[in-house]
Design a protein around this motif. Structure first.
Motif, PDB file in Angstrom:
ATOM      1  N   HIS A 130       0.956  -0.900  -0.133  1.00  0.00           N
ATOM      2  CA  HIS A 130       0.094   0.116  -0.094  1.00  0.00           C
ATOM      3  C   HIS A 130       0.978   0.993   0.310  1.00  0.00           C
ATOM      4  N   LYS A 131       0.730   2.233  -0.041  1.00  0.00           N
ATOM      5  CA  LYS A 131       0.911   3.622   0.361  1.00  0.00           C
ATOM      6  C   LYS A 131       2.066   3.017   1.369  1.00  0.00           C
ATOM      7  N   ARG A 132       2.944   3.870   1.684  1.00  0.00           N
ATOM      8  CA  ARG A 132       4.047   4.471   2.443  1.00  0.00           C
ATOM      9  C   ARG A 132       4.977   2.572   1.911  1.00  0.00           C
ATOM     10  N   TYR A 133       4.512   1.785   1.121  1.00  0.00           N
ATOM     11  CA  TYR A 133       5.581   0.723   1.263  1.00  0.00           C
ATOM     12  C   TYR A 133       6.354   0.168  -0.438  1.00  0.00           C
ATOM     13  N   HIS A 134       7.302  -0.080  -0.423  1.00  0.00           N
ATOM     14  CA  HIS A 134       8.194  -0.369  -1.531  1.00  0.00           C
ATOM     15  C   HIS A 134       7.923  -1.799  -2.364  1.00  0.00           C
ATOM     16  N   LEU A 135       6.161  -2.200  -2.201  1.00  0.00           N
ATOM     17  CA  LEU A 135       6.248  -3.410  -2.430  1.00  0.00           C
ATOM     18  C   LEU A 135       5.329  -2.596  -3.846  1.00  0.00           C
ATOM     19  N   GLU A 136       5.322  -3.247  -4.846  1.00  0.00           N
ATOM     20  CA  GLU A 136       4.174  -2.656  -6.136  1.00  0.00           C
ATOM     21  C   GLU A 136       3.214  -2.030  -5.582  1.00  0.00           C
ATOM     22  N   GLY A 137       2.522  -2.301  -5.052  1.00  0.00           N
ATOM     23  CA  GLY A 137       1.480  -1.566  -4.408  1.00  0.00           C
ATOM     24  C   GLY A 137       1.205  -0.402  -4.363  1.00  0.00           C
ATOM     25  N   GLY A 138       2.470   0.115  -3.935  1.00  0.00           N
ATOM     26  CA  GLY A 138       2.581   1.314  -3.247  1.00  0.00           C
ATOM     27  C   GLY A 138       3.369   2.292  -4.248  1.00  0.00           C
ATOM     28  N   HIS A 139       3.929   1.796  -5.376  1.00  0.00           N
ATOM     29  CA  HIS A 139       4.643   2.977  -6.553  1.00  0.00           C
ATOM     30  C   HIS A 139       3.368   2.470  -7.647  1.00  0.00           C
ATOM     31  N   ARG A 140       3.101   1.937  -7.499  1.00  0.00           N
ATOM     32  CA  ARG A 140       2.624   1.297  -9.205  1.00  0.00           C
ATOM     33  C   ARG A 140       1.427   1.799  -9.258  1.00  0.00           C
ATOM     34  N   VAL A 141       1.086   2.826  -9.969  1.00  0.00           N
ATOM     35  CA  VAL A 141      -0.107   3.519 -10.048  1.00  0.00           C
ATOM     36  C   VAL A 141      -0.753   3.226 -11.631  1.00  0.00           C
ATOM     37  N   PRO A 142      -1.969   3.367 -11.356  1.00  0.00           N
ATOM     38  CA  PRO A 142      -3.308   3.951 -12.404  1.00  0.00           C
ATOM     39  C   PRO A 142      -2.417   4.967 -14.435  1.00  0.00           C
ATOM     40  N   PHE A 143      -1.951   4.910 -15.120  1.00  0.00           N
ATOM     41  CA  PHE A 143      -1.559   5.667 -15.723  1.00  0.00           C
ATOM     42  C   PHE A 143      -1.661   5.718 -17.132  1.00  0.00           C
ATOM     43  N   ILE A 144      -2.174   6.932 -17.481  1.00  0.00           N
ATOM     44  CA  ILE A 144      -3.289   6.526 -18.821  1.00  0.00           C
ATOM     45  C   ILE A 144      -1.813   8.086 -19.448  1.00  0.00           C
ATOM     46  N   THR A 197       5.996   3.247  10.434  1.00  0.00           N
ATOM     47  CA  THR A 197       4.879   2.263  10.578  1.00  0.00           C
ATOM     48  C   THR A 197       5.378   0.887  10.984  1.00  0.00           C
ATOM     49  N   LEU A 198       4.622  -0.178  11.244  1.00  0.00           N
ATOM     50  CA  LEU A 198       5.591  -2.110  11.288  1.00  0.00           C
ATOM     51  C   LEU A 198       4.744  -2.634   9.996  1.00  0.00           C
ATOM     52  N   HIS A 199       4.955  -3.349   9.851  1.00  0.00           N
ATOM     53  CA  HIS A 199       4.568  -4.589   9.419  1.00  0.00           C
ATOM     54  C   HIS A 199       5.322  -6.045   9.342  1.00  0.00           C
ATOM     55  N   SER A 200       4.409  -7.032   8.947  1.00  0.00           N
ATOM     56  CA  SER A 200       5.024  -8.707   9.329  1.00  0.00           C
ATOM     57  C   SER A 200       5.433  -9.251   7.429  1.00  0.00           C
ATOM     58  N   LEU A 201       6.360  -9.462   7.373  1.00  0.00           N
ATOM     59  CA  LEU A 201       6.974  -9.495   5.811  1.00  0.00           C
ATOM     60  C   LEU A 201       7.460 -10.968   5.776  1.00  0.00           C
ATOM     61  N   HIS A 202       6.702 -11.793   5.534  1.00  0.00           N
ATOM     62  CA  HIS A 202       7.015 -13.378   5.744  1.00  0.00           C
ATOM     63  C   HIS A 202       7.494 -13.443   7.214  1.00  0.00           C
ATOM     64  N   GLY A 203       7.170 -13.232   7.869  1.00  0.00           N
ATOM     65  CA  GLY A 203       7.314 -13.661   9.137  1.00  0.00           C
ATOM     66  C   GLY A 203       8.634 -12.965  10.034  1.00  0.00           C
ATOM     67  N   GLN A 204       8.898 -11.698   9.440  1.00  0.00           N
ATOM     68  CA  GLN A 204       9.626 -10.414  10.255  1.00  0.00           C
ATOM     69  C   GLN A 204       9.366  -9.710   9.985  1.00  0.00           C
ATOM     70  N   THR A 205       9.488  -8.661  11.214  1.00  0.00           N
ATOM     71  CA  THR A 205       9.110  -7.471  11.519  1.00  0.00           C
ATOM     72  C   THR A 205       9.744  -6.551  11.300  1.00  0.00           C
ATOM     73  N   VAL A 206       9.520  -5.433   9.982  1.00  0.00           N
ATOM     74  CA  VAL A 206      10.227  -4.649   9.173  1.00  0.00           C
ATOM     75  C   VAL A 206       9.709  -3.500   9.486  1.00  0.00           C
ATOM     76  N   GLN A 207      10.383  -2.401   9.637  1.00  0.00           N
ATOM     77  CA  GLN A 207       9.752  -1.176   9.571  1.00  0.00           C
ATOM     78  C   GLN A 207       9.808  -0.307   8.441  1.00  0.00           C
ATOM     79  N   LEU A 208       9.103   0.296   8.532  1.00  0.00           N
ATOM     80  CA  LEU A 208       8.880   1.725   7.205  1.00  0.00           C
ATOM     81  C   LEU A 208       9.206   3.060   7.474  1.00  0.00           C
ATOM     82  N   PHE A 209       9.827   4.116   6.415  1.00  0.00           N
ATOM     83  CA  PHE A 209       9.647   4.941   7.254  1.00  0.00           C
ATOM     84  C   PHE A 209       9.198   6.078   5.646  1.00  0.00           C
ATOM     85  N   PHE A 210       8.330   7.291   6.081  1.00  0.00           N
ATOM     86  CA  PHE A 210       7.786   7.930   5.507  1.00  0.00           C
ATOM     87  C   PHE A 210       8.097   9.576   5.682  1.00  0.00           C
TER      88      PHE A 210
END
Length: 501
Positions: free
Chosen positions: A316-330, A488-501
């Motif tokens: 989602h927003k704040r994540y460097h997974l695809e859903g954070g930065h791949r967007v509708p684009f026309i 903020t925090l996220h569980s990534l494949h069983g590891q708690t990671v910290q996102l910065f924004f």
């Protein structure tokens, strides 16, 4: 810093109608190639926190007929990205045509004394210098103090907010809908929230997205006989979630109170797009106007219940997974682009700078911006980019074709109960660069678009190659201009990671 280099052309100043090229070379022989279209007007519409899966042509049940029509009349990108997964850094890159990390705009600013560094020229600066009339309507989010005001950063006209968020309407008025009700705003009190017409603070009682649409149409009406660059950043569907009866009536099929209000806000954005296209058509400008629609980042995950979707992407927003930065684009430009095409190459919002200047007859000198026109026209099979990068230091990510790698800080902070994405207490994050090390994830997006399976251990040679690329890219970047205080925090494949924004 970027510069413009005209191709042996002299651009008439003032109210320009065309570019006149002068050359001392002999006239070339007649060519059978189609003549280049005239320099277009340029209109960019940026949704705010709009999910990849929240537009009809990207698979949504939310009715967006006007945005869908843009795609049918132009080119829809499936692998288009923004340069950050949050609002302000994305805009710093979007408005300058280069990675914002090159000049230290790393995170969303929490200090309202900050602003886009004055040594950075904006895309609007360059088009203003070239004789275009330039306008910004909506959200700026690159500085509240006067030296950073849009009217000092290349825009002839500004109507909107200087900060990152404001209310859409007084929630006490009849016919309004808010979610959650206990967070419903009533007034705009902060300097960053008030509506400004130029430098003047103005009172706005009507639904704000509709007012922004009216101002966009008014700009087109007044400048129909001039060449213009119009940036439209209407702030919706960013929180607070507020809608009015007119839009709620069209989304009664959407389940969930919050999701329904969010969907109504997307419908209001779609109507906004329809109003802008109708204004261009009224003045017979549609064929010769390059219209771009995109979002500033992915949709959010930090409300009490899900309200939006980036499906089929993860994050989602704040994540460097695809859903954070791949967007509708026309992109739509009847005179210069094919219609009804879908483009799958790796592209970035940073590319809009070079695309706009190429369409307009001059060149962009940016290390990060690629002219998309030959790619979207099918004139080359090569993708615009071999690599794309993201950093919210010390977390960092890279795309290389089908490969996606993300290096993100580990933490021993416990994820709190309740909704995901809760903001941690304000403090310096991280206190050291990566005190507990980082988790490295690698995904094959061709086989795993949803980034569910970390295959870093299976492909050490790919990880090593991407780490070298990241090291070389980071060597070109500036240190962040300020210390980050939000995480903020996220569980990534069983590891708690910290996102910065």
């Amino acid at each position: 810093m970027m510069a413009l280099r005209f191709r042996n052309c002299v651009l008439t100043v003032g109210l320009i109608a065309a570019f006149a090229c002068q050359s001392s070379e002999p006239a070339p022989e007649a060519s059978t190639a189609s003549p280049a279209p005239p320099p277009p007007n340029i209109v960019v519409i940026v949704g705010d926190d709009l999910g990849y899966g929240d537009v009809g042509v990207y698979g949504s049940q939310i009715p967006t007929p006007h945005i869908d029509q843009l795609a049918r009349d132009g080119v829809r990108l499936t692998d288009g990205h923004v340069s950050a997964a949050v609002c302000s850094p994305m805009r710093a890159g979007f408005h300058t045509g280069q990675y914002q990390n090159r000049f230290g705009w790393e995170y969303n600013p929490t200090d309202h004394d900050l602003g886009l560094p004055l040594d950075q020229k904006t895309v609007a600066n360059h088009f203003q210098d070239a004789g275009y009339v330039t306008g910004l309507i909506g959200k700026w989010h690159l500085g509240v103090p006067e030296p950073y005001h849009p009217l000092h950063r290349g825009f002839d006209e500004f109507y909107g907010i200087l900060g990152g968020v404001t209310s859409y309407i007084d929630s006490r008025l009849p016919g309004t809908h808010e979610w959650p009700a206990e967070r419903a705003p009533t007034t705009r009190t902060r300097e960053s929230q008030v509506i400004r017409d130029g430098f003047e603070v103005v009172e706005v009682e009507e639904y704000l997205t509709d007012v922004f649409a009216e101002r966009a149409v008014d700009f087109i009406d007044r400048h129909a006989d001039e060449r213009f660059l119009l940036m439209l950043t209407p702030n919706t569907p960013h929180t607070p979630l507020q809608a009015i009866d007119e839009y709620m009536e069209r989304v009664q099929h959407i389940e969930g109170d919050g999701a329904r209000v969010y969907a109504a806000m997307v419908v209001s954005l779609d109507d906004y797009v329809g109003d802008v296209v109708a204004a261009l058509r009224k003045h017979d400008l549609e064929r010769d106007t390059l219209v771009v629609f995109l979002s500033d980042n992915g949709c959010i995950n930090y409300m009490p219940e899900p309200i939006c979707t980036n499906a089929p992407l993860a994050g989602h927003k704040r994540y460097h997974l695809e859903g954070g930065h791949r967007v509708p684009f026309i992109l739509k430009w009847p005179a210069g682009l094919p219609q009804g095409e879908v483009y799958h190459g790796l592209a970035s919002a940073l590319d809009l700078y070079a695309t706009f200047t190429a369409a307009s007859g001059f060149e962009a000198d940016s290390p990060d911006s690629v002219n998309l026109l030959p790619h979207l026209r099918g004139e080359t099979s090569e993708p615009p980019h071999e690599f794309l990068y993201w950093r919210a230091a010390p977390n960092i990510a890279i795309r290389w074709g089908k490969w996606k790698m993300w290096k993100v800080n580990n933490t021993d902070i416990e994820i709190p109960a309740g909704p995901p994405g809760q903001v941690l207490p304000s403090m310096e994050y991280p206190p050291d660069h990566s005190p507990m090390g980082q988790t490295t994830v690698l995904y094959d997006l061709e086989a795993d678009l949803g980034e569910a399976s970390n295959i870093a251990d299976q492909h050490p040679e790919i990880v090593e190659r991407l780490e070298r690329e990241l090291e070389a890219w980071e060597a070109e970047l500036a240190e962040p201009l300020w210390v980050n205080h939000r995480g903020t925090l996220h569980s990534l494949h069983g590891q708690t990671v910290q996102l910065f924004f």
